[in-house]
Design a protein around this motif. Structure first.
Motif, PDB file in Angstrom:
ATOM      1  N   MET A   1       0.837  -1.175   0.000  1.00  0.00           N
ATOM      2  CA  MET A   1       0.000   0.000   0.000  1.00  0.00           C
ATOM      3  C   MET A   1       0.885   1.242   0.000  1.00  0.00           C
ATOM      4  O   MET A   1       1.901   1.265   0.672  1.00  0.00           O
ATOM      5  CB  MET A   1      -0.886   0.009   1.242  1.00  0.00           C
ATOM      6  CG  MET A   1      -1.884  -1.125   1.323  1.00  0.00           C
ATOM      7  SD  MET A   1      -3.075  -1.168  -0.014  1.00  0.00           S
ATOM      8  CE  MET A   1      -3.977   0.314   0.275  1.00  0.00           C
ATOM      9  N   PRO A   2       0.478   2.250  -0.733  1.00  0.00           N
ATOM     10  CA  PRO A   2       1.294   3.464  -0.789  1.00  0.00           C
ATOM     11  C   PRO A   2       1.384   4.230   0.526  1.00  0.00           C
ATOM     12  O   PRO A   2       2.336   4.949   0.749  1.00  0.00           O
ATOM     13  CB  PRO A   2       0.580   4.314  -1.840  1.00  0.00           C
ATOM     14  CG  PRO A   2      -0.274   3.371  -2.598  1.00  0.00           C
ATOM     15  CD  PRO A   2      -0.628   2.264  -1.663  1.00  0.00           C
ATOM     16  N   ASN A   3       0.379   4.111   1.412  1.00  0.00           N
ATOM     17  CA  ASN A   3       0.386   4.937   2.610  1.00  0.00           C
ATOM     18  C   ASN A   3       0.490   4.157   3.915  1.00  0.00           C
ATOM     19  O   ASN A   3       0.448   4.742   4.984  1.00  0.00           O
ATOM     20  CB  ASN A   3      -0.860   5.831   2.640  1.00  0.00           C
ATOM     21  CG  ASN A   3      -2.135   5.018   2.835  1.00  0.00           C
ATOM     22  OD1 ASN A   3      -2.165   3.814   2.607  1.00  0.00           O
ATOM     23  ND2 ASN A   3      -3.189   5.681   3.237  1.00  0.00           N
ATOM     24  N   HIS A   4       0.594   2.828   3.842  1.00  0.00           N
ATOM     25  CA  HIS A   4       0.750   2.045   5.065  1.00  0.00           C
ATOM     26  C   HIS A   4       1.242   0.635   4.751  1.00  0.00           C
ATOM     27  O   HIS A   4       1.315   0.244   3.594  1.00  0.00           O
ATOM     28  CB  HIS A   4      -0.547   2.012   5.876  1.00  0.00           C
ATOM     29  CG  HIS A   4      -1.682   1.289   5.214  1.00  0.00           C
ATOM     30  ND1 HIS A   4      -2.474   1.868   4.258  1.00  0.00           N
ATOM     31  CD2 HIS A   4      -2.153   0.037   5.394  1.00  0.00           C
ATOM     32  CE1 HIS A   4      -3.393   1.001   3.866  1.00  0.00           C
ATOM     33  NE2 HIS A   4      -3.213  -0.124   4.540  1.00  0.00           N
ATOM     34  N   ILE A   5       1.576  -0.091   5.788  1.00  0.00           N
ATOM     35  CA  ILE A   5       2.101  -1.441   5.635  1.00  0.00           C
ATOM     36  C   ILE A   5       1.368  -2.370   6.604  1.00  0.00           C
ATOM     37  O   ILE A   5       0.961  -1.951   7.689  1.00  0.00           O
ATOM     38  CB  ILE A   5       3.630  -1.472   5.904  1.00  0.00           C
ATOM     39  CG1 ILE A   5       4.193  -2.860   5.663  1.00  0.00           C
ATOM     40  CG2 ILE A   5       3.959  -0.960   7.276  1.00  0.00           C
ATOM     41  CD1 ILE A   5       5.715  -2.905   5.721  1.00  0.00           C
ATOM     42  N   HIS A   6       1.173  -3.593   6.170  1.00  0.00           N
ATOM     43  CA  HIS A   6       0.587  -4.629   7.027  1.00  0.00           C
ATOM     44  C   HIS A   6       1.593  -5.759   7.151  1.00  0.00           C
ATOM     45  O   HIS A   6       2.373  -6.008   6.236  1.00  0.00           O
ATOM     46  CB  HIS A   6      -0.682  -5.221   6.392  1.00  0.00           C
ATOM     47  CG  HIS A   6      -1.820  -4.292   6.311  1.00  0.00           C
ATOM     48  ND1 HIS A   6      -2.698  -4.109   7.350  1.00  0.00           N
ATOM     49  CD2 HIS A   6      -2.257  -3.485   5.312  1.00  0.00           C
ATOM     50  CE1 HIS A   6      -3.613  -3.236   6.992  1.00  0.00           C
ATOM     51  NE2 HIS A   6      -3.361  -2.829   5.766  1.00  0.00           N
ATOM     52  N   GLY A   7       1.552  -6.457   8.240  1.00  0.00           N
ATOM     53  CA  GLY A   7       2.405  -7.629   8.398  1.00  0.00           C
ATOM     54  C   GLY A   7       1.947  -8.471   9.568  1.00  0.00           C
ATOM     55  O   GLY A   7       1.231  -7.999  10.458  1.00  0.00           O
ATOM     56  N   ILE A   8       2.340  -9.720   9.530  1.00  0.00           N
ATOM     57  CA  ILE A   8       2.079 -10.621  10.644  1.00  0.00           C
ATOM     58  C   ILE A   8       3.439 -11.062  11.174  1.00  0.00           C
ATOM     59  O   ILE A   8       4.252 -11.611  10.430  1.00  0.00           O
ATOM     60  CB  ILE A   8       1.250 -11.844  10.203  1.00  0.00           C
ATOM     61  CG1 ILE A   8      -0.137 -11.403   9.719  1.00  0.00           C
ATOM     62  CG2 ILE A   8       1.124 -12.845  11.353  1.00  0.00           C
ATOM     63  CD1 ILE A   8      -0.992 -12.530   9.153  1.00  0.00           C
ATOM     64  N   LEU A   9       3.694 -10.759  12.420  1.00  0.00           N
ATOM     65  CA  LEU A   9       4.942 -11.162  13.060  1.00  0.00           C
ATOM     66  C   LEU A   9       4.663 -12.343  13.967  1.00  0.00           C
ATOM     67  O   LEU A   9       3.684 -12.362  14.705  1.00  0.00           O
ATOM     68  CB  LEU A   9       5.522 -10.016  13.892  1.00  0.00           C
ATOM     69  CG  LEU A   9       5.838  -8.723  13.145  1.00  0.00           C
ATOM     70  CD1 LEU A   9       6.344  -7.671  14.124  1.00  0.00           C
ATOM     71  CD2 LEU A   9       6.869  -8.972  12.066  1.00  0.00           C
ATOM     72  N   PHE A  10       5.546 -13.311  13.928  1.00  0.00           N
ATOM     73  CA  PHE A  10       5.424 -14.486  14.777  1.00  0.00           C
ATOM     74  C   PHE A  10       6.651 -14.538  15.675  1.00  0.00           C
ATOM     75  O   PHE A  10       7.778 -14.565  15.198  1.00  0.00           O
ATOM     76  CB  PHE A  10       5.346 -15.757  13.916  1.00  0.00           C
ATOM     77  CG  PHE A  10       5.345 -17.014  14.717  1.00  0.00           C
ATOM     78  CD1 PHE A  10       4.203 -17.434  15.383  1.00  0.00           C
ATOM     79  CD2 PHE A  10       6.492 -17.782  14.806  1.00  0.00           C
ATOM     80  CE1 PHE A  10       4.211 -18.605  16.132  1.00  0.00           C
ATOM     81  CE2 PHE A  10       6.501 -18.950  15.546  1.00  0.00           C
ATOM     82  CZ  PHE A  10       5.360 -19.359  16.213  1.00  0.00           C
ATOM     83  N   PHE A  11       6.419 -14.502  16.965  1.00  0.00           N
ATOM     84  CA  PHE A  11       7.507 -14.578  17.937  1.00  0.00           C
ATOM     85  C   PHE A  11       7.495 -15.968  18.552  1.00  0.00           C
ATOM     86  O   PHE A  11       6.571 -16.320  19.289  1.00  0.00           O
ATOM     87  CB  PHE A  11       7.338 -13.521  19.035  1.00  0.00           C
ATOM     88  CG  PHE A  11       7.524 -12.122  18.529  1.00  0.00           C
ATOM     89  CD1 PHE A  11       8.782 -11.551  18.477  1.00  0.00           C
ATOM     90  CD2 PHE A  11       6.444 -11.381  18.088  1.00  0.00           C
ATOM     91  CE1 PHE A  11       8.962 -10.261  18.018  1.00  0.00           C
ATOM     92  CE2 PHE A  11       6.611 -10.093  17.617  1.00  0.00           C
ATOM     93  CZ  PHE A  11       7.868  -9.534  17.579  1.00  0.00           C
TER      94      PHE A  11
END
Length: 95
Positions: A1-11
């Protein structure tokens, strides 16, 4: 996305056997530290390459508690770019 980022982090924390809230003190092994490092690296790259770039001051997080929720979030992330053309923050949209 040009104005934001999504992600899934796994710890993966196999040594953790109980849930404890964040405590004040050294904050080097938590989500905030990971996000700070990521934002710092991206900003440093932008500065070194003369790219105009600014981060928002905060971030939104959510704990995924089961597989159904993870799949719904994953589907949302995958379909998100398709929705950019209708996003109210898209500068190419005429009100």
């Amino acid at each position: 996305m040009p104005n934001h980022i999504h992600g899934i982090l796994f710890f993966n924390r196999p040594d953790k056997t109980d849930w404890t809230k964040n405590k004040f003190g050294v904050q080097s092994q938590n989500l905030g530290a990971v996000i700070r490092a990521y934002k710092s690296s991206v900003k440093r790259y932008a500065n070194q390459n003369d790219i105009a770039f600014e981060w928002q001051a905060r971030f939104h997080d959510h704990i995924i508690r089961n597989e159904k929720e993870r799949q719904a979030i994953k589907d949302y992330i995958i379909s998100n770019p398709q929705n950019w053309k209708e996003d109210k923050l898209n500068a190419n949209i005429t009100p």
